[in-house]
Enzyme design. Structure first.
Site, PDB file in Angstrom:
ATOM      1  N   SER A 149     104.588  29.987 101.624  1.00  0.00           N
ATOM      2  CA  SER A 149     103.608  28.977 101.205  1.00  0.00           C
ATOM      3  C   SER A 149     103.744  27.664 101.976  1.00  0.00           C
ATOM      4  CB  SER A 149     103.712  28.718  99.689  1.00  0.00           C
ATOM      5  OG  SER A 149     103.490  29.908  98.956  1.00  0.00           O
ATOM      6  N   ARG A 150     104.283  27.740 103.171  1.00  0.00           N
ATOM      7  CA  ARG A 150     104.402  26.592 104.078  1.00  0.00           C
ATOM      8  C   ARG A 150     105.376  25.522 103.584  1.00  0.00           C
ATOM      9  NH1 ARG A 150     102.328  30.191 106.474  1.00  0.00           N
ATOM     10  NH2 ARG A 150     100.530  30.071 107.869  1.00  0.00           N
TER      11      ARG A 150
END
Length: 226
Positions: free
Chosen positions: A197-198
Site C-alpha cells: 500500500s505504498r
C-alpha cells in the site's frame, strides 16, 4: 491513457529500533544479499548496476548506469573513461548522487556526496583484472562522442585487437591515460524498503562527522515518510 501496471510491494521493509548507528552494516548486507540472489534468481540480473547522476557547472543533470566495482566503508566506486560526459561533469562539479535498486527484492540504497578520482595504482590494478575484450573496448570507445555507425566502432575494435592480441596476460593491453575511476564520499545514505500500500520504509543517514560509513559517531539517523 495506457493501462497502468500496478504492483503492491511485498518486501520485509525496515524496522524501528534495529537500525545501526552507521549505514555500513546494512549497506554491506544488502549488497551481499543481492549478489547472492543474482546467482539463484533470474529477476535480479545485475546486482551491481549503479545509477549515477551528475551535473555540469550550470547545474544541468544527467543520469546513467555503471557497475559498482568498489564497495567499502570509504564509499562506492566505479570506473570509466575520464573524457566521457560523466567525467567532464565531475571535473566541473564533484557533487554526485547514486542508487542501487533491486526491484524484485523491494530494496534500494541511495547515496549523495562528492566524487574523487581513485589513485592511479588502484585504476591500473583494476584495469588489468578486466577481461581482455573489455580492455580492448576501453581503447575503442571515445565514450559519449558521436560515431558514424556500428561498423566504424567494430573496425576500431578490430584494429586495437590486432595491435594488442590476447596472450592471456594482464599486461597484454596497456592502461589508457584517459581511463580512471571515482570514489563517492557519501554525505547522505538512504535505505529504502518497499512495503504494501505504498507505506514504504525509508531511513536516512546524514553525515555529522568526518568518519567513514562504519563510524557510528559520524552519522545521524532519521526515518522519512514514504
Amino acid at each position: 491513457m495506457n493501462e497502468v501496471l500496478r504492483t503492491d510491494y511485498d518486501g520485509h521493509g525496515l524496522e524501528d529500533g534495529v537500525m545501526p548507528p552507521a549505514p555500513w552494516p546494512f549497506v554491506e548486507e544488502w549488497v551481499t544479499e543481492a549478489r547472492d540472489a543474482a546467482r539463484e534468481r533470474a529477476d535480479v540480473p545485475e546486482p551491481d548496476a549503479l545509477s549515477v547522476a551528475t551535473a555540469d557547472a550550470s547545474g544541468r543533470p544527467r543520469v546513467r548506469t555503471v557497475l559498482l566495482r568498489h564497495l567499502g566503508p570509504d564509499g562506492f566506486g566505479f570506473f570509466t573513461n575520464l573524457s566521457s560526459r560523466k567525467g567532464r561533469d565531475l571535473a566541473e562539479n564533484a557533487a554526485v548522487a547514486a542508487s542501487l535498486t533491486w526491484p524484485a527484492m523491494f530494496r534500494a540504497i541511495r547515496v549523495f556526496g562528492r566524487a574523487e578520482q581513485l589513485p592511479r595504482e588502484t585504476v591500473e590494478a583494476y584495469f588489468r583484472s578486466r577481461p581482455w575484450g573489455s580492455r580492448i573496448s576501453a581503447w575503442t570507445s571515445a565514450q559519449s562522442q558521436p560515431v558514424e555507425d556500428r561498423a566504424a566502432l567494430e573496425q576500431a575494435y578490430a584494429a586495437y585487437a590486432e595491435k594488442w592480441s590476447d596472450h592471456g596476460s594482464p599486461d597484454d593491453v596497456p592502461v589508457p591515460d584517459f581511463w580512471g575511476g571515482y570514489l563517492i564520499h557519501c554525505d547522505e545514505v538512504e535505505l529504502w524498503g518497499g512495503r504494501r500500500s505504498r507505506l514504504h520504509d525509508r531511513f536516512r543517514y546524514v553525515r555529522v562527522g568526518d568518519g567513514d560509513l562504519a563510524d557510528p559517531t559520524s552519522w545521524e539517523l532519521s526515518r522519512l515518510q514514504p
